[in-house]
Design an enzyme around this catalytic site. Sequence first.
Site, PDB file in Angstrom:
ATOM      1  CD  GLU A  88     -29.770  -5.351 -44.742  1.00 48.12           C
ATOM      2  OE1 GLU A  88     -29.785  -4.286 -44.102  1.00 48.12           O
ATOM      3  OE2 GLU A  88     -30.643  -6.204 -44.666  1.00 48.12           O
ATOM      4  CB  CYS A 101     -29.920 -12.634 -49.827  1.00 46.23           C
ATOM      5  SG  CYS A 101     -30.847 -11.191 -50.373  1.00 46.23           S
ATOM      6  CB  CYS A 108     -33.017   0.909 -53.272  1.00 45.18           C
ATOM      7  SG  CYS A 108     -33.928   0.371 -54.738  1.00 45.18           S
ATOM      8  CB  CYS A 112     -40.926  -0.708 -53.339  1.00 41.99           C
ATOM      9  SG  CYS A 112     -40.438  -1.072 -55.033  1.00 41.99           S
ATOM     10  CB  CYS A 115     -38.852  -2.076 -49.970  1.00 39.31           C
ATOM     11  SG  CYS A 115     -37.176  -2.725 -49.980  1.00 39.31           S
ATOM     12  CB  CYS A 330     -35.726  -6.302 -48.295  1.00 40.28           C
ATOM     13  SG  CYS A 330     -34.926  -6.141 -49.842  1.00 40.28           S
TER      14      CYS A 330
END
Length: 345
Positions: A88, A101, A108, A112, A115, A330
């Site tokens: 995205e 962005c 990922c 975290c 997130c 995010c």
Amino acid sequence: MTALLDLSLTELKQQIEEIGEKGFRAGQIYAWLTACVPFEQMSNLSKPLREKLREHFSEGYPEILQKLCSKDGTKKYLLQMADESVVECVLMNYEYGRTLCISTQVGCAMGCAFCASTKGGLRRNLSAGEILGQVLRVNADLGSGRNITNVVLMGTGEPLGNYDAVVGFLRLIRQKESLGMSMRNISLSTCGLVPEIYRFAEEGLGATLCLSLHSAIQQKREQIMPIARKYPLRQVIQAMQAYSEKSGRRVIYEYILIAGLNDGKEDLDALEQILGGQNCHINLIPCNATDGRFAAPTKGQVYRFLAGLDERGLSATVRRTLGEDIDGACGQLRARYLGLLDRTE
Ligand code: SAH
């Protein structure tokens, strides 16, 4: 099959000559590629050449799978890569221009806690051309005269965890035959991979470097960011200062403000202790609640924290919250698309 977006103009010229065509065609093809036009519509090339390109290469553009427009003008794109991976990107309008962005990885690995991008883990790295393709696709979608002016590598993925492709992307996008974008208009955000920060400083590109700090207290940072166990704060801050000295640029510390977790006096004091007197700026980001454990602060809490930073002589601003009605934070849209988030989150 080679995706042409992965190539610099010089590399494209070599490839074109290798298939027995004149090198000057490369410039024409590159201009079409930058405008996100498929081979079949490259109207100043002969039909046989267009067919030959199709035979040997792919363009490497992502396709738009979904586009959401917020009331505040923010647009969120869900893009599909050639292998059907989904990433995205978010387009934000500011007074000074349009910022996109973009993502650097599919998923990922960093884990975290707050997130959404990391919920399904890391699927794969994106290539330099796939990172560039996001900018070109959205740029083309905006239509002429409404170009993207700034790019932030703050979407899904850890940019310095996909080092070669990210540096390759920066070299591609700054070519004048591509978007000719100045590194001054590009920001890269990292969770703090220390060796790669030094390596990136040596690269001498000069993009703005941002660190996802989120707590200046080692123990607290470890609780929400697993990478903090590998690279302790002291080392990370040192690396950021080395980047600042080498590049001559002010570095940015991003600080997600999470209600009741990192918004107290001890947190302010710790920030003063590690950042006081340094050439840096703090970007306060009200937490976007993707998970019940991490609550968004009230406006009052955010501005009290900002005042606390000001009192301690630390330069800081609050990042505007955009696109809340379209899963702006995010990885939220992708995660929802893939069924990685509960409906209620
Ligand atoms: N891996 C890189 C870049 C991607 S994250 C990094 O860690 O910096 C980009 C920014 O979005 C980071 O500052 C990240 O901490 C922030 N972010 C992630 N989840 C968020 C949330 N729920 N609310 C607000 N910001 C978030």
